[in-house]
Design a protein around this motif. Structure first.
Motif, PDB file in Angstrom:
ATOM      1  N   UNK A   1       0.830  -1.205   0.000  1.00 29.57           N
ATOM      2  CA  UNK A   1       0.000   0.000   0.000  1.00 29.57           C
ATOM      3  C   UNK A   1       0.865   1.255   0.000  1.00 29.57           C
ATOM      4  N   UNK A   2       1.917   1.244   0.811  1.00 28.92           N
ATOM      5  CA  UNK A   2       2.809   2.402   0.911  1.00 28.92           C
ATOM      6  C   UNK A   2       3.526   2.652  -0.410  1.00 28.92           C
ATOM      7  N   UNK A   3       3.991   1.565  -1.059  1.00 33.95           N
ATOM      8  CA  UNK A   3       4.697   1.701  -2.335  1.00 33.95           C
ATOM      9  C   UNK A   3       3.777   2.263  -3.422  1.00 33.95           C
ATOM     10  N   UNK A   4       2.536   1.773  -3.469  1.00 39.48           N
ATOM     11  CA  UNK A   4       1.571   2.260  -4.467  1.00 39.48           C
ATOM     12  C   UNK A   4       1.268   3.735  -4.249  1.00 39.48           C
ATOM     13  N   UNK A   5       1.080   4.118  -3.000  1.00 39.79           N
ATOM     14  CA  UNK A   5       0.780   5.522  -2.693  1.00 39.79           C
ATOM     15  C   UNK A   5       1.940   6.435  -3.073  1.00 39.79           C
ATOM     16  N   UNK A   6       3.186   5.967  -2.831  1.00 42.27           N
ATOM     17  CA  UNK A   6       4.360   6.749  -3.221  1.00 42.27           C
ATOM     18  C   UNK A   6       4.427   6.912  -4.746  1.00 42.27           C
ATOM     19  N   UNK A   7       4.147   5.838  -5.449  1.00 44.00           N
ATOM     20  CA  UNK A   7       4.171   5.877  -6.918  1.00 44.00           C
ATOM     21  C   UNK A   7       3.100   6.833  -7.445  1.00 44.00           C
TER      22      UNK A   7
ATOM     23  N   UNK B   1      -6.681  -0.038 -10.338  1.00 41.21           N
ATOM     24  CA  UNK B   1      -6.640  -0.218  -8.880  1.00 41.21           C
ATOM     25  C   UNK B   1      -7.082   1.044  -8.146  1.00 41.21           C
ATOM     26  N   UNK B   2      -6.547   2.188  -8.538  1.00 39.68           N
ATOM     27  CA  UNK B   2      -6.822   3.440  -7.826  1.00 39.68           C
ATOM     28  C   UNK B   2      -8.253   3.919  -7.997  1.00 39.68           C
TER      29      UNK B   2
ATOM     30  N   UNK C   1     -12.256  -3.396  -2.410  1.00 36.48           N
ATOM     31  CA  UNK C   1     -11.635  -4.113  -3.526  1.00 36.48           C
ATOM     32  C   UNK C   1     -10.113  -3.940  -3.480  1.00 36.48           C
ATOM     33  N   UNK C   2      -9.660  -2.733  -3.139  1.00 32.06           N
ATOM     34  CA  UNK C   2      -8.214  -2.508  -3.010  1.00 32.06           C
ATOM     35  C   UNK C   2      -7.621  -3.417  -1.937  1.00 32.06           C
TER      36      UNK C   2
END
Length: 579
Positions: A180-186, A234-235, A241-242
């Motif tokens: 989750x943290x990696x996706x948010x950073x991206x 995803x977003x 669902x996420x």
């Protein structure tokens, strides 16, 4: 640093499926100093104590005592309640205690909660942690914090591609958080983040979603061209669902792209920061894991808060009796001597293992309330509140967001009791039954259709009285049709009116659904549905009349239907109501 609370053991599920038997594991027992770790006292004469501990409840209590001593589970509040149980004067109080005791037994057998060991305990090596490969490591399940490694199984252009971290969660839960943290950073940067572990996770994610895909709506895997394509979908999804997608990714990535190991298990958080720093600087060799040798960006470690362990089995038991956190907090301080057992810390541990107090109440208190209502439906809300230590009961049953409203929505206690009195009641169809009651479809515990069938077949007053719960046919005759729900449901004021109304409606339904109408149609209704004597019985009984041309059956049938339809002949009835 992992600030979120969760069950903390990577292998706990695997471990508890095998069964948890401390007494047979001397290696684990000897590893900790268990002095003053009394669990619950053995009651050798349970069956003889005031005749209260009889039959199955005595067996359950004995089993709990045996399991608690085997697994080193401390149950001081349960032991106290066991003594109080002897002084209970009502069966309703005993029902609450016995139901809660059965739930406690199931919880212990399920074995998914770590046992409580005082925070001051140390391993036999004189420290608060145990390292991988040391004696007892595999059997140390109730850690407060773990130091772990992620070994990246594809090349990340560092010497060893290892990341060191610490968590109080399971490793899998921690990895979901990292995803989750990696996706948010991206999302924020529009490119791969600088942290190498986040880069590795996103690269592995792209490999997985393009080669295998993920299930979004639970049907089949959907594949994506690249990371951007996947994240654009995803977003846009709802959080539920996420959440499911992150769980899928965690499972897949940890199987295919990362090898994960717990390196140290800590009972307290005193040494966690120093030990994690040591690993970053020295593991697996003198180079350490800080970039460019590994995936850690530096050797710094975020501070960790002191972790307070609490006897969660005992807490769950008290919650099932209806006690609230403030009272439990006081008992923990008094019985266990845990000065740090503040309300906040109790709430924190409940959140860690059960998500929330509400979830605990749903799991442990709701069955107790259901058992109480099933056995003693006459109890008022106020009395129930008193029994479960919720004085007055109003807050429990009527306040906004109270447990009762959370479980049963807008259903009132009195409506629930009416539904429970119905012959087709069960807890899964409670909303349906209450809705029917509100519409007037239930009378004296039976659905309207049940009474209509009895009216159509011409049931006697004795049979009707028995169904309605009256002591005599005379009581039924005097009272049943005076009830408001009876008038509302049937629109009649007597049994005679009810029989005529519903036999007429039944006849009309049959006539409309019968293609070939004749005298035999009425004969079938008259004998097989209304229950009158058949033509054959008439002929046998009144043979002399038939020999003289007096057809009693035919005459009786004709007269009955003409009266039922207010003077219409059989032919007229067919013409008006027939197919």
């Amino acid at each position: 640093m992992d600030n979120e609370k969760d069950v903390n053991c990577q292998d706990r599920k695997k471990h508890y499926n095998k069964g948890y038997q401390h007494k047979n594991n001397s290696e684990f027992k000897n590893y900790f100093n268990y002095k003053e770790l009394e669990c619950v006292p053995i009651f050798d004469n349970l069956n003889n104590q005031n005749n209260l501990f009889q039959g199955s409840i005595a067996d359950i209590i004995k089993n709990i005592i045996m399991l608690a001593n085997e697994k080193r589970i401390r149950l001081k509040m349960f032991t106290q309640q066991l003594e109080i149980f002897k002084n209970y004067t009502t069966n309703s109080e005993r029902t609450v205690f016995m139901t809660a005791t059965k739930l406690l037994q199931d919880l212990i057998l399920d074995g998914k909660i770590p046992v409580f060991i005082n925070n001051s305990y140390q391993t036999s090596l004189g420290r608060s942690y145990i390292s991988r490969g040391e004696k007892g490591f595999d059997h140390f399940y109730s850690y407060a914090e773990a130091i772990y490694e992620h070994r990246c199984l594809f090349d990340m252009n560092t010497k060893i591609d290892i990341y060191i971290g610490h968590t109080e969660k399971t490793i899998r839960k921690r990895f979901e958080y990292e995803i989750e943290k990696a996706i948010n950073e991206y999302k924020e940067l529009g490119e791969l983040p600088s942290r190498l572990i986040e880069q590795a996770i996103l690269i592995a994610t792209e490999k997985e979603v393009s080669a295998v895909g993920v299930k979004i709506y639970g049907v089949e895997n959907e594949k994506y061209n690249d990371l951007d394509h996947f994240l654009s979908v995803y977003l846009s999804l709802q959080e539920s669902f996420k959440f499911n997608i992150r769980k899928q990714l965690a499972d897949s990535l940890l199987k295919k792209y990362f090898e994960t190991n717990i390196l140290e298990k800590h009972y307290s958080k005193i040494d966690v920061c120093d030990r994690e720093k040591w690993y970053k600087q020295n593991y697996p060799d003198s180079y350490g894991t800080v970039n460019p040798f590994g995936l850690n960006m530096n050797s710094n470690v975020e501070s960790v808060k002191k972790y307070i362990t609490l006897p969660m089995y005992d807490i769950a038991f008290m919650l099932s009796l209806g006690y609230r956190v403030p009272k439990i907090s006081k008992l923990l301080k008094k019985l266990y001597g845990i000065k740090e057992a503040s309300e906040d810390n109790v709430y924190a541990r409940i959140a860690q293992f059960y998500c929330s107090v509400e979830n605990v109440e749903d799991k442990f208190l709701k069955p107790v309330i259901q058992a109480l209502l099933e056995n003693y439906p006459e109890l008022s809300g106020e009395k129930i509140g008193e029994i479960i230590h919720r004085k007055g009961g109003k807050q429990f049953f009527e306040a906004e967001g109270c447990p009762f409203k959370r479980w049963f929505g807008d259903i009132k206690l009195r409506e629930l009791k009416k539904a429970m009195a119905l012959n087709d009641f069960n807890w899964t169809n409670i909303s349906y039954l209450v809705e029917k009651i509100r519409k007037g479809d239930y009378i004296k515990g039976f659905h309207k259709s049940h009474w209509i069938k009895l009216f159509i077949k011409g049931a006697s007053n004795d049979e009707l009285a028995s169904n309605a719960g009256y002591e005599s046919a005379d009581s039924f005759r005097k009272h049943f049709f005076e009830l408001e729900e009876t008038k509302k449901a049937f629109g009649v004021s007597s049994k005679k009116e009810a029989i005529k109304k519903y036999r007429k409606l039944k006849t009309i339904i049959i006539l409309k659904n019968t293609c070939s109408l004749s005298f035999s149609t009425f004969e079938n209704i008259y004998t097989n549905i209304f229950g009158f004597q058949s033509r054959q019985e008439y002929v046998s009984k009144y043979k002399q009349h038939y020999n003289t041309g007096d057809y009693l059956f035919e005459r009786s049938l004709k007269n009955y239907f003409e009266a039922l339809f207010d003077g219409m002949s059989l032919q007229e009835i067919i013409v008006v109501y027939g197919f």
